[in-house]
Write an enzyme that holds these catalytic residues in place. Structure first.
Site, PDB file in Angstrom:
ATOM      1  N   LYS A 131       0.853  -1.190   0.000  1.00  0.00           N
ATOM      2  CA  LYS A 131       0.000   0.000   0.000  1.00  0.00           C
ATOM      3  C   LYS A 131       0.885   1.234   0.000  1.00  0.00           C
ATOM      4  CE  LYS A 131      -4.456   0.908   0.092  1.00  0.00           C
ATOM      5  NZ  LYS A 131      -5.573   0.086  -0.400  1.00  0.00           N
ATOM      6  N   GLY A 184     -20.189   6.759   3.159  1.00  0.00           N
ATOM      7  CA  GLY A 184     -19.151   7.141   2.183  1.00  0.00           C
ATOM      8  C   GLY A 184     -19.779   7.137   0.807  1.00  0.00           C
ATOM      9  N   TYR A 185     -19.544   8.217   0.050  1.00  0.00           N
ATOM     10  CA  TYR A 185     -20.177   8.273  -1.266  1.00  0.00           C
ATOM     11  C   TYR A 185     -19.137   8.620  -2.326  1.00  0.00           C
ATOM     12  CZ  TYR A 185     -24.622   7.951  -3.700  1.00  0.00           C
ATOM     13  OH  TYR A 185     -25.668   7.518  -4.480  1.00  0.00           O
ATOM     14  N   GLY A 186     -18.023   7.863  -2.279  1.00  0.00           N
ATOM     15  CA  GLY A 186     -17.018   7.995  -3.324  1.00  0.00           C
ATOM     16  C   GLY A 186     -17.212   6.850  -4.289  1.00  0.00           C
ATOM     17  N   ASN A 187     -16.121   6.377  -4.845  1.00  0.00           N
ATOM     18  CA  ASN A 187     -16.194   5.288  -5.823  1.00  0.00           C
ATOM     19  C   ASN A 187     -16.889   4.052  -5.221  1.00  0.00           C
ATOM     20  OD1 ASN A 187     -14.953   2.648  -6.859  1.00  0.00           O
ATOM     21  ND2 ASN A 187     -14.555   4.059  -8.535  1.00  0.00           N
ATOM     22  N   ALA A 188     -16.395   3.587  -4.092  1.00  0.00           N
ATOM     23  CA  ALA A 188     -16.939   2.354  -3.505  1.00  0.00           C
ATOM     24  C   ALA A 188     -18.383   2.560  -3.021  1.00  0.00           C
ATOM     25  CB  ALA A 188     -16.045   1.890  -2.363  1.00  0.00           C
ATOM     26  N   GLY A 189     -18.650   3.705  -2.386  1.00  0.00           N
ATOM     27  CA  GLY A 189     -19.977   3.936  -1.818  1.00  0.00           C
ATOM     28  C   GLY A 189     -21.043   4.148  -2.876  1.00  0.00           C
ATOM     29  N   TYR A 190     -20.750   4.994  -3.848  1.00  0.00           N
ATOM     30  CA  TYR A 190     -21.760   5.283  -4.872  1.00  0.00           C
ATOM     31  C   TYR A 190     -22.185   4.003  -5.613  1.00  0.00           C
ATOM     32  CZ  TYR A 190     -23.683   6.412  -9.413  1.00  0.00           C
ATOM     33  OH  TYR A 190     -24.490   6.406 -10.517  1.00  0.00           O
TER      34      TYR A 190
HETATM   35  P1  NAD Z   1     -13.158   7.796  -2.516  1.00  0.00           P
HETATM   36  O1  NAD Z   1     -12.093   8.788  -2.295  1.00  0.00           O
HETATM   37  O2  NAD Z   1     -13.705   7.650  -3.884  1.00  0.00           O
HETATM   38  O3  NAD Z   1     -14.384   8.075  -1.521  1.00  0.00           O
HETATM   39  C1  NAD Z   1     -14.258   8.189  -0.142  1.00  0.00           C
HETATM   40  C2  NAD Z   1     -15.599   8.676   0.380  1.00  0.00           C
HETATM   41  O4  NAD Z   1     -15.627   8.582   1.791  1.00  0.00           O
HETATM   42  C3  NAD Z   1     -15.918  10.132   0.030  1.00  0.00           C
HETATM   43  O5  NAD Z   1     -17.263  10.245  -0.376  1.00  0.00           O
HETATM   44  C4  NAD Z   1     -15.730  10.855   1.360  1.00  0.00           C
HETATM   45  O6  NAD Z   1     -16.539  12.008   1.454  1.00  0.00           O
HETATM   46  C5  NAD Z   1     -16.206   9.783   2.301  1.00  0.00           C
HETATM   47  N1  NAD Z   1     -15.760   9.970   3.680  1.00  0.00           N
HETATM   48  C6  NAD Z   1     -14.541  10.336   4.144  1.00  0.00           C
HETATM   49  N2  NAD Z   1     -14.584  10.418   5.487  1.00  0.00           N
HETATM   50  C7  NAD Z   1     -15.833  10.088   5.858  1.00  0.00           C
HETATM   51  C8  NAD Z   1     -16.509   9.977   7.107  1.00  0.00           C
HETATM   52  N3  NAD Z   1     -15.861  10.216   8.257  1.00  0.00           N
HETATM   53  N4  NAD Z   1     -17.809   9.604   7.101  1.00  0.00           N
HETATM   54  C9  NAD Z   1     -18.466   9.344   5.955  1.00  0.00           C
HETATM   55  N5  NAD Z   1     -17.889   9.437   4.751  1.00  0.00           N
HETATM   56  C10 NAD Z   1     -16.605   9.803   4.710  1.00  0.00           C
HETATM   57  O7  NAD Z   1     -12.566   6.415  -1.972  1.00  0.00           O
HETATM   58  P2  NAD Z   1     -13.026   4.947  -2.363  1.00  0.00           P
HETATM   59  O8  NAD Z   1     -12.126   4.463  -3.424  1.00  0.00           O
HETATM   60  O9  NAD Z   1     -14.496   4.895  -2.522  1.00  0.00           O
HETATM   61  O10 NAD Z   1     -12.609   4.171  -1.031  1.00  0.00           O
HETATM   62  C11 NAD Z   1     -13.475   4.078   0.107  1.00  0.00           C
HETATM   63  C12 NAD Z   1     -13.035   2.891   0.946  1.00  0.00           C
HETATM   64  O11 NAD Z   1     -13.077   1.732   0.140  1.00  0.00           O
HETATM   65  C13 NAD Z   1     -11.613   2.977   1.487  1.00  0.00           C
HETATM   66  O12 NAD Z   1     -11.546   2.342   2.742  1.00  0.00           O
HETATM   67  C14 NAD Z   1     -10.815   2.181   0.469  1.00  0.00           C
HETATM   68  O13 NAD Z   1      -9.609   1.678   1.007  1.00  0.00           O
HETATM   69  C15 NAD Z   1     -11.822   1.093   0.174  1.00  0.00           C
HETATM   70  N6  NAD Z   1     -11.570   0.397  -1.083  1.00  0.00           N
HETATM   71  C16 NAD Z   1     -11.697   1.033  -2.281  1.00  0.00           C
HETATM   72  C17 NAD Z   1     -11.431   0.333  -3.445  1.00  0.00           C
HETATM   73  C18 NAD Z   1     -11.614   0.954  -4.790  1.00  0.00           C
HETATM   74  O14 NAD Z   1     -11.408   0.254  -5.800  1.00  0.00           O
HETATM   75  N7  NAD Z   1     -12.012   2.198  -4.885  1.00  0.00           N
HETATM   76  C19 NAD Z   1     -11.000  -1.005  -3.379  1.00  0.00           C
HETATM   77  C20 NAD Z   1     -10.903  -1.623  -2.149  1.00  0.00           C
HETATM   78  C21 NAD Z   1     -11.192  -0.912  -0.991  1.00  0.00           C
END
Ligand code: NAD
Length: 432
Positions: free
Chosen positions: A122, A234-240
């Site tokens: 990482k 969480g509403y980023g990539n994983a959440g959305y």
């Molecule tokens: P991202 O940057 O796209 O989104 C992160 C989201 O979390 C944002 O909407 C942000 O506003 C929100 N957030 C941050 N702090 C917060 C809080 N205290 N309460 C509520 N929401 C909060 O990131 P992502 O890629 O969606 O990753 C999110 C999680 O998923 C991380 O733990 C990451 O390690 C994990 N993950 C992601 C992937 C991937 O392919 N994207 C793969 C495996 C694991």
């Protein structure tokens, strides 16, 4: 107050809120539990208690105002007994070495659980990407790539996106690495744009995989997901995308949140429309027809399925007793502390652990790498079919392991993963 002071202040507040939870200590507690379950050779446990390599780099960057700022970056290569190191890169003001170490350990177990031939790594840079221009982020990414360049590569260590990094970030890494080599090396990084050799289906693979595991959990529980309710933190990539795929299965998503707060609607929300609102305003908060709730309230909503998709330590011993969900599918890495795990287990919550639930992302990263190495480009259907097969198989193996040892899904997944990594270490032998 200076930016550095503000960052320190934020860290202190976060530490107090989460009760000083160190993610690496959590990761090591999980390893200890797995070691006990499978009666792991203590010498192998000792090897697995520390990363194989830690790179700490100092990154002086010329900012847009002409001033130079120095950023701290890390790349932790935890273990590569099963294949090249693999893992994302996070840009966040609260990145710490212990967080990156924990995430690197979890990557190692994740690749083993889902049975892809990678080890775990990482990366992280302590920065606030929300307050940086594209140019500043590009210079930071290129400098970081140059600093770790000798230690990454298609057969050494293959980075990918994580929190606040994206396909554009991966493009800069690919370009910088390729410039240093003198030829194009698309297989040095995954999560790239399609135009640069990215895979179809990679952008939503983490969530697709996560919701496949939630669906398999519901099957085991004989609980119909159609008509059930869900919430996503969480509403980023994983959440959305988790919200989208839950909706596709007929789950009514009643609450979602981001770092600015949460929203709730009893009649359900439309994930795509919420995303449009977030793109316009910078947050899910204020979406029409919803009431504002806190992140704490979101986690404790009376829903059937809960998907934590933000950061670590969201579910702690403080709020775990109030969680009402029947199924938790951990899209985020490390969202539940070991103490909270015990509480959830006693309350019969079916928890699909992170190393299984979010392994869809690294699985399609692996498929992207395979396509790049073979100079091929597969259809989205082909990629999704392989992902489905891998996720269902990993869920089954974990469920069987949990049943065999009469332990939770987390401990079952850890026992499965640590067993595989330990076997690889043993078979390789020691050199010198
Ligand atoms: P991202 O940057 O796209 O989104 C992160 C989201 O979390 C944002 O909407 C942000 O506003 C929100 N957030 C941050 N702090 C917060 C809080 N205290 N309460 C509520 N929401 C909060 O990131 P992502 O890629 O969606 O990753 C999110 C999680 O998923 C991380 O733990 C990451 O390690 C994990 N993950 C992601 C992937 C991937 O392919 N994207 C793969 C495996 C694991």
């Amino acid at each position: 107050m200076s930016t550095i002071q503000q960052t320190l202040e934020k860290k202190i507040v976060q530490k107090v809120e989460t009760g000083s939870i160190n993610p690496y200590e959590n990761a090591m507690k999980q390893l200890e539990i797995a070691a006990r379950i499978i009666k792991l050779d203590p010498s192998i446990q000792e090897i697995l208690s520390e990363p194989k390599r830690i790179l700490t780099v100092s990154l002086p960057i010329k900012m847009d105002d002409g001033k130079v700022r120095n950023f701290q970056g890390y790349r932790v290569q935890f273990n590569d007994a099963r294949g090249p190191f693999k893992g994302g890169i996070r840009y966040h003001p609260n990145v710490t070495l212990d967080e990156v170490k924990a995430l690197a350990a979890w990557m190692t177990w994740k690749c083993a659980v889902v049975d892809i031939p990678y080890g775990g790594a990482k990366g992280g840079i302590v920065c606030d990407p929300k307050n940086m221009s594209m140019g500043e982020k590009e210079r930071l990414t290129r400098r970081y790539t140059a600093m770790i360049g000798d230690f990454i590569g298609p057969y050494r260590d293959v980075p990918a996106p994580d929190v606040y990094t994206d396909p554009q970030t991966m493009s800069w890494i690919l370009d910088t690495y390729s410039q240093m080599k003198g030829y194009q090396v698309p297989e040095c990084v995954t999560g790239k744009p399609i135009a640069l050799g990215g895979s179809e289906g990679r952008n939503n693979s983490t969530s697709r995989g996560c919701i496949i595991t939630a669906r398999e959990a519901a099957k085991v529980l004989k609980f119909p997901l159609k008509g059930a309710t869900g919430a996503v933190q969480g509403y980023g990539n994983a959440g959305y995308w988790s919200a989208v795929f839950l909706s596709e299965l007929g789950v009514k998503v009643v609450g979602v949140s981001d770092s600015k707060g949460g929203i709730y609607s009893k009649s359900g929300i439309n994930p795509a429309k919420v995303q449009i609102h977030k793109d316009k305003t910078g947050s899910v908060v204020g979406f029409e027809g919803t009431e504002e709730i806190s992140n704490e309230e979101l986690l404790e909503l009376d829903v059937d399925v809960l998907v934590p998709a933000a950061l670590e330590n969201a579910i702690t011993k403080r709020n775990a007793p109030n969680i009402k969900a029947k199924i938790i599918a951990e899209a985020a890495n490390g969202p539940t502390t070991p103490e909270a795990d015990k509480i959830l287990q006693n309350n019969k919550v079916f928890l699909v652990p992170d190393i299984l639930a979010n392994s869809g992302g690294v699985t399609v990263s692996y498929l992207e790498w395979v396509q790049n190495l073979n100079r091929e480009h597969w259809t989205e259907e082909a990629v999704n079919a392989k992902l489905e097969e891998k996720m269902v198989s990993a869920f089954k193996s974990t469920f069987e392991m949990a049943g065999r040892y009469n332990v939770s899904m987390r401990d079952g997944a850890m026992a499965l993963a640590v067993g595989k990594v330990a076997e690889a270490i043993q078979k390789l032998g020691m050199w010198p």
